[in-house]
Design an enzyme around this catalytic site. Structure first.
Site, PDB file in Angstrom:
ATOM      1  N   GLY A  16      17.296  79.817 -24.613  1.00 17.03           N
ATOM      2  CA  GLY A  16      16.177  80.747 -24.679  1.00 17.03           C
ATOM      3  C   GLY A  16      14.807  80.128 -24.486  1.00 17.03           C
ATOM      4  N   SER A  17      14.732  78.972 -23.819  1.00 16.55           N
ATOM      5  CA  SER A  17      13.400  78.370 -23.656  1.00 16.55           C
ATOM      6  C   SER A  17      12.520  79.218 -22.726  1.00 16.55           C
ATOM      7  CB  SER A  17      13.494  76.922 -23.155  1.00 16.55           C
ATOM      8  OG  SER A  17      14.019  76.874 -21.859  1.00 16.55           O
ATOM      9  N   ASN A  18      13.120  79.863 -21.740  1.00 16.56           N
ATOM     10  CA  ASN A  18      12.317  80.756 -20.879  1.00 16.56           C
ATOM     11  C   ASN A  18      11.907  82.019 -21.629  1.00 16.56           C
ATOM     12  OD1 ASN A  18      11.968  79.819 -17.971  1.00 16.56           O
ATOM     13  ND2 ASN A  18      14.114  79.310 -18.398  1.00 16.56           N
ATOM     14  N   ASN A 109      14.899  87.672 -12.033  1.00 16.66           N
ATOM     15  CA  ASN A 109      15.708  86.551 -12.516  1.00 16.66           C
ATOM     16  C   ASN A 109      15.017  85.242 -12.164  1.00 16.66           C
ATOM     17  OD1 ASN A 109      18.027  85.130 -13.483  1.00 16.66           O
ATOM     18  ND2 ASN A 109      18.707  84.832 -11.380  1.00 16.66           N
ATOM     19  N   HIS A 111      15.935  81.390 -11.263  1.00 18.98           N
ATOM     20  CA  HIS A 111      17.096  80.592 -10.856  1.00 18.98           C
ATOM     21  C   HIS A 111      16.665  79.144 -10.623  1.00 18.98           C
ATOM     22  CE1 HIS A 111      21.068  79.839  -9.337  1.00 18.98           C
ATOM     23  NE2 HIS A 111      20.493  79.106  -8.399  1.00 18.98           N
TER      24      HIS A 111
HETATM   25  C1  GAR Z   1      17.473  77.965 -17.023  1.00 16.40           C
HETATM   26  O1  GAR Z   1      17.469  76.701 -16.415  1.00 16.40           O
HETATM   27  C2  GAR Z   1      17.582  79.058 -15.974  1.00 16.40           C
HETATM   28  O2  GAR Z   1      16.891  78.746 -14.807  1.00 16.40           O
HETATM   29  C3  GAR Z   1      19.071  79.103 -15.758  1.00 16.40           C
HETATM   30  O3  GAR Z   1      19.616  78.992 -17.045  1.00 16.40           O
HETATM   31  C4  GAR Z   1      18.746  78.168 -17.837  1.00 16.40           C
HETATM   32  C5  GAR Z   1      18.475  78.890 -19.140  1.00 16.40           C
HETATM   33  O4  GAR Z   1      17.709  78.105 -19.998  1.00 16.40           O
HETATM   34  N1  GAR Z   1      19.473  80.298 -15.116  1.00 16.40           N
HETATM   35  C6  GAR Z   1      20.500  80.361 -14.261  1.00 16.40           C
HETATM   36  O5  GAR Z   1      21.194  79.400 -13.989  1.00 16.40           O
HETATM   37  C7  GAR Z   1      20.742  81.742 -13.667  1.00 16.40           C
HETATM   38  N2  GAR Z   1      21.728  81.658 -12.639  1.00 16.40           N
HETATM   39  P1  GAR Z   1      16.972  78.766 -21.223  1.00 16.40           P
HETATM   40  O6  GAR Z   1      18.021  79.521 -22.017  1.00 16.40           O
HETATM   41  O7  GAR Z   1      16.432  77.589 -21.983  1.00 16.40           O
HETATM   42  O8  GAR Z   1      15.892  79.658 -20.696  1.00 16.40           O
END
Ligand code: GAR
Length: 204
Positions: A16-18, A109, A111
């Protein structure tokens, strides 16, 4: 709550950092209301953000799509922002959003590659193992395909000879936060539309 606020539903499967980055941006932005955080994984850390930011959380393990469609119909989000959501959204979900917003797609999204290269899971690993010298991150509209919707914005980074996979991922993850912040700000200003997106690579 002011009904004119832009209503956002966050969705993720991981740390969940994003999502945290977006929730932090939202703290100082009274034009936005976060309706909730949806996860398909009951133990995902992203769900802890609910208590921290006082946002409702919903756990819909796949393939419980009807529950998600129902939530969309009830809460009527203006936008869904995927933040590490690792399942593909079905046609039904996209249709529920279209019905709700009267637009082709208001689902974004992030990516972790320069699409259309390295779609799918573990994109940083894919790009690193391929041996790319330049990689990056992409924010795009979601359509029925796997990471195929129109591109909104991208940022790139260089891979140095000495970079480990960890270094490579860290560079990308830092750019993810920058890129989502830029797109979020444009979204709040009403400057993100599918008509303005392009299939060609461009940055904002
Ligand atoms: C992030 O690196 C995002 O770009 C990727 O999952 C990670 C989630 O990190 N998304 C994908 O690969 C989508 N196909 P987060 O939970 O720390 O945000």
């Amino acid at each position: 709550m002011d009904s004119k606020r832009i209503k956002i539903l966050l969705m993720g499967s991981g740390v969940g950092s994003n999502a945290k980055n977006l929730l932090e941006l939202g703290k100082n932005e009274n034009r936005v209301e976060f309706l909730g955080i949806v996860s398909d994984k009951a133990n995902a850390k992203i769900l802890d953000l609910g208590a921290e930011y006082k946002v409702a959380t919903y756990i819909y393990p796949r393939p419980n799509e009807e529950q998600l469609a129902q939530l969309i119909r009830e809460k009527k989000p203006d936008w869904i922002l995927l933040a590490g959501y690792l399942s593909v959204l079905s046609k039904n979900i996209l249709a529920a959003m279209r019905e709700n917003t009267q637009e082709r797609s208001r689902v974004l999204n992030i990516h972790p590659s320069l699409l259309p290269s390295f779609s799918g899971l573990k994109a940083y690993e894919q790009a690193f193992n391929y041996g790319v010298k330049v990689s990056g991150v992409t924010i795009h509209f979601v359509d029925e395909g796997l990471d195929t919707g129109p591109i909104i914005a991208q940022k790139h980074f260089y891979r140095e000879e000495s970079d480990s996979l960890e270094d490579f991922i860290q560079k990308g993850k830092a750019l993810e936060k920058e890129l989502y912040a830029e797109v979020f700000n444009k979204l709040v200003e009403g400057k993100i539309s599918i008509q303005g997106a392009s299939r060609w690579i461009r940055s904002i």
